[in-house]
Write a protein that holds these residues in place. Structure first.
Motif, PDB file in Angstrom:
ATOM      1  N   ALA A 351       0.812  -1.218   0.000  1.00 24.39           N
ATOM      2  CA  ALA A 351       0.000   0.000   0.000  1.00 24.39           C
ATOM      3  C   ALA A 351       0.843   1.264   0.000  1.00 24.39           C
ATOM      4  CB  ALA A 351      -0.935   0.005   1.205  1.00 24.39           C
ATOM      5  N   THR A 352       2.021   1.215   0.622  1.00 22.50           N
ATOM      6  CA  THR A 352       2.872   2.408   0.709  1.00 22.50           C
ATOM      7  C   THR A 352       4.211   2.234   0.002  1.00 22.50           C
ATOM      8  OG1 THR A 352       3.810   1.646   2.816  1.00 22.50           O
ATOM      9  CG2 THR A 352       1.874   3.087   2.923  1.00 22.50           C
ATOM     10  N   GLN A 353       4.704   0.996  -0.077  1.00 21.14           N
ATOM     11  CA  GLN A 353       6.007   0.745  -0.680  1.00 21.14           C
ATOM     12  C   GLN A 353       5.910   0.218  -2.103  1.00 21.14           C
ATOM     13  OE1 GLN A 353       7.006  -1.598   3.125  1.00 21.14           O
ATOM     14  NE2 GLN A 353       9.006  -1.090   2.281  1.00 21.14           N
ATOM     15  N   GLY A 354       4.785  -0.392  -2.446  1.00 22.15           N
ATOM     16  CA  GLY A 354       4.609  -0.927  -3.783  1.00 22.15           C
ATOM     17  C   GLY A 354       4.300   0.175  -4.779  1.00 22.15           C
ATOM     18  N   THR A 355       4.990   0.184  -5.904  1.00 21.01           N
ATOM     19  CA  THR A 355       4.716   1.172  -6.948  1.00 21.01           C
ATOM     20  C   THR A 355       4.391   0.444  -8.237  1.00 21.01           C
ATOM     21  OG1 THR A 355       7.088   1.353  -7.473  1.00 21.01           O
ATOM     22  CG2 THR A 355       6.158   2.963  -5.929  1.00 21.01           C
ATOM     23  N   TYR A 356       3.361   0.938  -8.906  1.00 18.90           N
ATOM     24  CA  TYR A 356       2.825   0.267 -10.084  1.00 18.90           C
ATOM     25  C   TYR A 356       2.433   1.306 -11.129  1.00 18.90           C
ATOM     26  CZ  TYR A 356       1.782  -3.041  -6.247  1.00 18.90           C
ATOM     27  OH  TYR A 356       1.847  -3.847  -5.148  1.00 18.90           O
ATOM     28  N   ALA A 357       2.329   0.856 -12.395  1.00 15.73           N
ATOM     29  CA  ALA A 357       1.612   1.653 -13.383  1.00 15.73           C
ATOM     30  C   ALA A 357       0.136   1.596 -12.999  1.00 15.73           C
ATOM     31  CB  ALA A 357       1.825   1.074 -14.774  1.00 15.73           C
ATOM     32  N   VAL A 358      -0.544   2.731 -13.002  1.00 12.28           N
ATOM     33  CA  VAL A 358      -1.917   2.766 -12.489  1.00 12.28           C
ATOM     34  C   VAL A 358      -2.955   2.783 -13.593  1.00 12.28           C
ATOM     35  CG1 VAL A 358      -1.180   3.926 -10.376  1.00 12.28           C
ATOM     36  CG2 VAL A 358      -1.961   5.299 -12.326  1.00 12.28           C
ATOM     37  N   PHE A 449       2.049  12.821  -6.994  1.00 14.41           N
ATOM     38  CA  PHE A 449       2.806  11.702  -7.546  1.00 14.41           C
ATOM     39  C   PHE A 449       4.289  12.068  -7.650  1.00 14.41           C
ATOM     40  CE2 PHE A 449      -1.502  11.138  -9.364  1.00 14.41           C
ATOM     41  CZ  PHE A 449      -1.794   9.906  -8.793  1.00 14.41           C
ATOM     42  N   GLY A 450       5.128  11.044  -7.547  1.00 13.43           N
ATOM     43  CA  GLY A 450       6.565  11.268  -7.660  1.00 13.43           C
ATOM     44  C   GLY A 450       7.225  11.731  -6.383  1.00 13.43           C
ATOM     45  N   ARG A 451       6.493  11.735  -5.279  1.00 11.88           N
ATOM     46  CA  ARG A 451       7.050  12.158  -3.987  1.00 11.88           C
ATOM     47  C   ARG A 451       6.296  11.434  -2.870  1.00 11.88           C
ATOM     48  NH1 ARG A 451       5.090  18.382  -3.512  1.00 11.88           N
ATOM     49  NH2 ARG A 451       5.273  18.358  -5.795  1.00 11.88           N
ATOM     50  N   PRO A 452       6.906  11.278  -1.701  1.00 15.43           N
ATOM     51  CA  PRO A 452       6.193  10.642  -0.587  1.00 15.43           C
ATOM     52  C   PRO A 452       5.003  11.492  -0.154  1.00 15.43           C
ATOM     53  CG  PRO A 452       8.565  10.697  -0.186  1.00 15.43           C
ATOM     54  CD  PRO A 452       8.315  11.580  -1.367  1.00 15.43           C
ATOM     55  N   THR A 453       3.969  10.839   0.332  1.00 14.94           N
ATOM     56  CA  THR A 453       2.791  11.556   0.810  1.00 14.94           C
ATOM     57  C   THR A 453       3.008  12.178   2.183  1.00 14.94           C
ATOM     58  OG1 THR A 453       1.834   9.625   1.911  1.00 14.94           O
ATOM     59  CG2 THR A 453       1.313   9.944  -0.437  1.00 14.94           C
ATOM     60  N   GLY A 454       4.020  11.664   2.919  1.00 13.03           N
ATOM     61  CA  GLY A 454       4.260  12.145   4.276  1.00 13.03           C
ATOM     62  C   GLY A 454       3.504  11.376   5.334  1.00 13.03           C
ATOM     63  N   VAL A 455       2.954  10.208   4.964  1.00 11.39           N
ATOM     64  CA  VAL A 455       2.219   9.402   5.933  1.00 11.39           C
ATOM     65  C   VAL A 455       3.138   9.009   7.087  1.00 11.39           C
ATOM     66  CG1 VAL A 455       2.744   7.197   4.806  1.00 11.39           C
ATOM     67  CG2 VAL A 455       0.638   7.438   6.136  1.00 11.39           C
ATOM     68  N   ASP A 456       2.558   8.871   8.280  1.00 13.08           N
ATOM     69  CA  ASP A 456       3.337   8.528   9.472  1.00 13.08           C
ATOM     70  C   ASP A 456       3.595   7.024   9.540  1.00 13.08           C
ATOM     71  OD1 ASP A 456       0.622   8.167   9.758  1.00 13.08           O
ATOM     72  OD2 ASP A 456       0.553   8.729  11.871  1.00 13.08           O
ATOM     73  N   ALA A 516       3.229   4.568  -9.224  1.00  9.61           N
ATOM     74  CA  ALA A 516       2.637   5.196  -8.039  1.00  9.61           C
ATOM     75  C   ALA A 516       2.178   4.108  -7.080  1.00  9.61           C
ATOM     76  CB  ALA A 516       1.462   6.092  -8.433  1.00  9.61           C
ATOM     77  N   SER A 517       2.018   4.484  -5.826  1.00  2.64           N
ATOM     78  CA  SER A 517       1.519   3.560  -4.808  1.00  2.64           C
ATOM     79  C   SER A 517       0.013   3.727  -4.656  1.00  2.64           C
ATOM     80  CB  SER A 517       2.207   3.829  -3.465  1.00  2.64           C
ATOM     81  OG  SER A 517       1.762   5.070  -2.928  1.00  2.64           O
ATOM     82  N   PRO A 518      -0.674   2.722  -4.115  1.00  2.77           N
ATOM     83  CA  PRO A 518      -2.103   2.881  -3.833  1.00  2.77           C
ATOM     84  C   PRO A 518      -2.397   4.079  -2.937  1.00  2.77           C
ATOM     85  CG  PRO A 518      -1.512   0.566  -3.739  1.00  2.77           C
ATOM     86  CD  PRO A 518      -0.220   1.332  -3.890  1.00  2.77           C
ATOM     87  N   LEU A 519      -1.511   4.363  -1.977  1.00  4.27           N
ATOM     88  CA  LEU A 519      -1.734   5.507  -1.100  1.00  4.27           C
ATOM     89  C   LEU A 519      -1.666   6.814  -1.873  1.00  4.27           C
ATOM     90  CD1 LEU A 519      -2.166   6.659   1.716  1.00  4.27           C
ATOM     91  CD2 LEU A 519       0.316   6.598   2.058  1.00  4.27           C
ATOM     92  N   GLN A 520      -0.706   6.952  -2.783  1.00  6.69           N
ATOM     93  CA  GLN A 520      -0.610   8.175  -3.584  1.00  6.69           C
ATOM     94  C   GLN A 520      -1.859   8.369  -4.438  1.00  6.69           C
ATOM     95  OE1 GLN A 520       3.133   7.158  -5.474  1.00  6.69           O
ATOM     96  NE2 GLN A 520       4.210   8.799  -4.403  1.00  6.69           N
ATOM     97  N   LEU A 521      -2.383   7.272  -4.994  1.00  6.79           N
ATOM     98  CA  LEU A 521      -3.583   7.370  -5.820  1.00  6.79           C
ATOM     99  C   LEU A 521      -4.786   7.782  -4.972  1.00  6.79           C
ATOM    100  CD1 LEU A 521      -4.479   6.994  -8.748  1.00  6.79           C
ATOM    101  CD2 LEU A 521      -5.114   4.643  -8.167  1.00  6.79           C
TER     102      LEU A 521
END
Length: 667
Positions: A351-358, A449-456, A516-521
């Protein structure tokens, strides 16, 4: 002839001088001895009495229980249970190697641990050294190398039989003791396992970290996930128990003053337990649906958040694992099994580390970029003939579909690929002078996209927004690899040296090198739902003290505000996607709530498609955004969309409801 009386008279002054000197020395020596005795007996007497007493008093550290973690409704997600740990104090072990080895061998036998020597590594990289040691012996030596004066917990959860055996034979095991311990327990096992993280003995790097100032070696601290991020609040204050022992080191039974341990603060999370459970099961449902269609689905992830403030309502990754196994400590062999291709990396938080074509879930971002830059407007119509051409490139709609005249809203609802290929071409800029791309890349970054969301929750992947600079970096990496290893051994990127219009067209439908990660989307669609606020997702809500008093609330201000042009038009396209003629109409027919959603089918050369779905429900009381991916799951409507429906059903109706499989074969 000299008279004897005269002789005595002549020598008297010399003798007197000698006597005086000797007497003075004797007096000084006596004074020093007297003063030292007075100092030891009068001034320092209490100190030495205390030291003598301490020789028969053993101080045992009482580990403080860590705070619990609860969901937003008070359900306990992470708690503690009492245990007995076996601790080795290296300085008190036999100093000769043979005696030390024999003692640790006996200890291994008592604890039921292997006595067979195995490879034990010290250090890392090229300077690492290896020795063949028993597992317990290896653990002690590694700890001494990193933390020379720290105790080593060799068995976090000893059996009653082992505890009794060691207690009755304390004199046979110098340097070995038992302590009351508090172990983490996860009552819901695989549910949310990747969120919580693990705990363990503080390491050398953490001891040098100012955040751990004052923490003794051997203390239990957070090692990752929420345990690591909020360790300062969850970690309690250890106590001390003083035990009087006899000459053989056995307890005499006399009670001495002790310092009580103080439990850590509880951590209230934004997670909803029932939604978390439903989401974890929904991933399995999506995978099963994919398998029924012949797709080799092998994992997935979901994120559900509140678009108003970024509170994460649910987050899951599949495959998962039972974190209870880490509470007792795991061997290197078990850890490698959990972090391997064979087990499909269950420790990895997709959810946070996986990156995929969306895939097509990216199309609303392309729409915003086109409307903002003026290359398109809401009244303009595109005449789709089923193909899009640029030079020698020819690209088609999924399944060879032809849609005829479509406007922006219809293109989103029906997921018309050629419409967005065309926008990608119109949004392309010359690579010279535009290393970071044009409006399409700019808007992708605006949405997060292209940057961390800043989630804790660390670590978190950046993702990739491809642009001319990105292409050059890939080419440099390819050439460097070829120089070192030869072209046959390098397959990083077979791309042109320059950015092309085709690269931008691929980005326009969420493909190419876009990741992108699911969280970024989920965060991006949260901005579409709430009118342009890019929230900063967060899981921790508050630290709660032992008296139920709020110690601190964890606010998470939004990352930024963006002005999305003609937003109602984009939103209407997402709404129409779930209605008759839309790509997910069959899945959400009769749902009972107004759903705004988008399918995504990411095509990867040589691999099955990734199945995506993202949706939001703008409920005035309980708004929610859900993003889901089923790896190798096929079309978005067939695997990910049914999973999202179950998650939304749990949120609004209190149960996942029936499984509704889609049949759309659009991207």
């Amino acid at each position: 002839m000299i008279d004897p009386e005269d002789r005595r008279a002549q020598s008297s002054p010399q003798l007197a001088m000698r006597v005086a000197i000797l007497g003075g020395i004797a007096f000084a020596i006596f004074g020093i001895i007297f003063f030292r005795l007075w100092f030891l007996q009068v001034l320092s007497g209490d100190q030495y009495v205390a030291q003598a007493s301490s020789n028969r008093v053993r101080t045992v550290v009482v580990q403080a229980p860590r705070g619990e973690m609860t969901d937003r409704n008070g359900n306990v997600l992470v708690e503690n249970r009492s245990a007995v740990s076996v601790v080795v104090t290296p300085q008190r072990l036999p100093q000769d190697e043979a005696g030390r080895h024999a003692l640790l061998r006996r200890l291994s036998w008592v604890l039921g641990r292997s006595t067979r020597p195995a490879d034990c590594q010290f250090g890392s990289g090229d300077t690492a050294t290896h020795r063949m040691l028993m597992p317990i012996e290896c653990a002690v030596d590694q700890s001494v190398g990193a933390l020379p004066y720290a105790d080593v917990v060799v068995q976090p959860d000893a059996s009653k039989a082992a505890y009794t055996y060691l207690s009755e034979r304390a004199e046979q095991f110098p340097g070995v003791s038992t302590e009351d311990a508090s172990l983490r327990e996860y009552p819901y096992r695989e549910v949310g396992a990747q969120l919580f993280g693990t705990v363990g003995q503080i390491d050398a790097d953490q001891l040098r970290d100012p955040a751990f100032r004052g923490i003794r070696g051997g203390s239990i601290v957070g090692k990752g996930g929420l345990e690591g991020v909020y360790d300062h609040y969850l970690r309690g204050v250890d106590g001390e128990q003083r035990i009087q022992v006899n000459a053989q080191g056995q307890p005499t039974g006399k009670r001495l003053p002790e310092t009580l341990a103080r439990k850590g603060n509880d951590l209230k999370l934004s997670i909803d337990l029932r939604l978390e459970q439903a989401g974890q099961q929904a991933l399995k449902t999506g995978e099963d649906l994919a398998h029924g269609l012949g797709n080799p689905a092998n994992g997935g992830a979901f994120v559900a958040l509140d678009p108003r403030d970024g509170e994460v309502l649910g987050m899951g990754s599949d495959p998962s694992f039972d974190p209870n196994i880490f509470a007792k400590g795991v061997s290197d062999r078990v850890y490698r099994q959990l972090n391997s291709t064979e087990s499909n990396f269950p420790l990895f938080n997709r959810a946070t580390q996986g990156t995929y074509a969306v895939g097509s879930t990216f199309k609303p971002v392309t729409s915003a970029a086109a409307l903002s830059s003026g290359v398109w407007d809401v009244n303009r119509v595109y005449d789709d003939i089923g193909t899009w051409r640029s030079g020698d490139q020819v690209r088609r709609n999924a399944g060879g579909a032809v849609y005829g005249p479509v406007d922006l809203t219809q293109a989103i609802a029906k997921s018309v690929d050629t419409f967005f290929y065309n926008l990608g071409g119109l949004l392309n800029v010359p690579p010279e002078g535009h290393p970071n791309g044009g409006p399409l890349q700019e808007w992708a970054r605006k949405f997060g996209f292209g940057r961390p969301t800043g989630v804790d929750l660390a670590p978190e992947a950046d993702g990739t927004v491809p642009d001319p600079h990105h292409i050059r970096l890939l080419q440099d990496e390819q050439r460097a690899c070829e120089r070192r290893h030869g072209k046959a051994n390098c397959n990083i990127a077979f791309l042109d040296d320059t950015w092309t219009i085709g690269d931008n067209a691929s980005l326009a439908i969420g493909q190419g090198d876009f990741l992108a990660s699911p969280l970024q989307l989920a965060v991006a669609y949260g901005a579409i739902e709430n009118g342009g606020t890019v929230v900063r997702p967060h899981i921790g809500l508050a630290a709660i003290g032992p008296d139920e008093r709020v110690i601190e609330r964890f606010d998470s201000p939004p990352a930024r505000r963006i002005d999305i042009p003609d937003l109602p038009v984009i939103q209407q396209g997402l709404r129409d996607s779930t209605l008759a003629g839309g790509t997910s109409a069959d899945v959400f027919a009769g749902f009972g709530k107004e759903v705004f959603g988008k399918t995504g089918t990411a095509q990867i050369t040589g691999k099955p498609d990734q199945s995506w779905y993202v949706a939001y429900v703008p409920d005035p009381v309980r708004p929610i955004v859900v993003a889901c991916v089923i790896q190798n799951g096929g079309f978005g409507d067939q695997a990910a969309a049914p999973a999202v429906r179950q998650i939304l059903s749990q949120w609004f109706y209190g149960h996942p409801g029936r499984v509704v499989a889609g049949s759309s074969t659009t991207t």
